[in-house]
Design an enzyme around this catalytic site. Structure first.
Site, short mmCIF file in Angstrom:
data_model
loop_
_atom_site.label_atom_id
_atom_site.label_comp_id
_atom_site.label_asym_id
_atom_site.label_seq_id
_atom_site.Cartn_x
_atom_site.Cartn_y
_atom_site.Cartn_z
N SER A 177 10.86 -51.91 29.45
CA SER A 177 11.73 -50.82 29.00
C SER A 177 12.58 -50.36 30.17
CB SER A 177 10.88 -49.65 28.49
OG SER A 177 11.65 -48.48 28.29
N TYR B 60 4.13 -42.88 29.07
CA TYR B 60 4.84 -44.05 28.57
C TYR B 60 5.54 -44.77 29.71
CZ TYR B 60 8.14 -46.87 25.83
OH TYR B 60 8.88 -47.91 25.30
#
Length: 259
Positions: free
Chosen positions: A150, A163
């Site tokens: 990501s 996260y």
């Protein structure tokens, strides 16, 4: 290693791919893209209704797809699921570790159980499934593993520190897999999506304030569409990437390149 210098270097005909978390969103788009380039693709997810719907959708498009529902956050379930696929479908040539989740809240209030669930889903699953798949790849002397990282492998935003930690771990796990397994003829890389319109980001997409911020923050000036990740996945799944290893490819509209 001889590489053909024409369109056939992106041909995945004869290859079997497993894409985890592929009943919707990015996983489904990647599964469809690999199948469109000739691969036989095994869909995976824990929600059987969503998985069946995705399988039906791709079969209606005359693509070579199967489905196998198992829990990638459990080591034994992952091993059993991979064994089932390799027995009933065939040896896995390409693995995309896409399964993931998000949970947003202030770090000081972040629930311990959500921290642990995030790491099981976003990090442990990639290890469990890769560990099960890689033994066969090593025996055959070839294989492709793509981990989904990501922009949060590089960046952080308020409310998503855990996260961010998981996606940083995925980026470094990719390097570690390369260090251990490249000598066996495997290529292990990761794709780091920016902000894409997916069910995981639905609340952000619907927020006019966030979308306005994102469009100003991203050089491309917009959200990404999931189909725009397919080219990177096909490239890293094909012979075209035969000497690319341990790398993270950012597909983010330039957001990590600009302040």
């Amino acid at each position: 290693m001889s590489v053909l210098h024409n369109a056939s270097i992106f041909d995945l005909t004869g290859k079997t791919a497993l894409v985890t978390g592929s009943s919707q969103g990015i996983g489904l788009a990647l599964a469809k893209g690999l199948a469109q380039h000739g691969a036989k693709v095994v869909l995976n997810g824990r929600n059987s209704e969503k998985l069946d719907a995705a399988l039906t959708q791709l079969k209606e498009e005359k693509l070579l797809v199967e489905a196998c529902s198992f829990d990638v956050t459990d080591a034994q379930s992952s091993a059993s699921g991979v064994a089932q696929i390799e027995t009933s479908v065939g040896p896995i040539d390409i693995l995309i570790n896409n399964a993931g989740m998000q949970f947003r809240t202030a770090l000081e209030d972040f629930p311990i159980e959500k921290w642990e669930e995030l790491f099981r889903t976003n990090v442990s699953s990639a290890f469990y499934v890769s560990r099960a798949v890689v033994r066969g790849m090593i025996e055959r002397g070839q294989g492709k593993i793509i981990n989904i990282a990501s922009v949060q492998s590089e960046l952080a935003r308020p409310g998503i520190a855990p996260y961010t930690a998981t996606k940083g771990a995925i980026r470094n796990l990719t390097k570690g897999m390369c260090t251990d397994w490249a000598k066996h003829g495997l290529q292990i890389n990761s794709i780091a999506p920016g902000y894409f319109k997916t069910p995981l980001n639905a609340a952000l997409v619907e927020s006019a304030v966030f979308s306005d911020w994102l469009q100003k923050r991203t050089p491309a000036g917009r959200w990404g569409e999931v189909d725009e990740l397919v080219g990177a996945a096909v490239f890293l799944s094909s012979v075209a990437s035969s000497f690319i290893n341990g790398q993270t490819l950012y597909v983010d509209g330039g957001i990590t390149a600009s302040l």
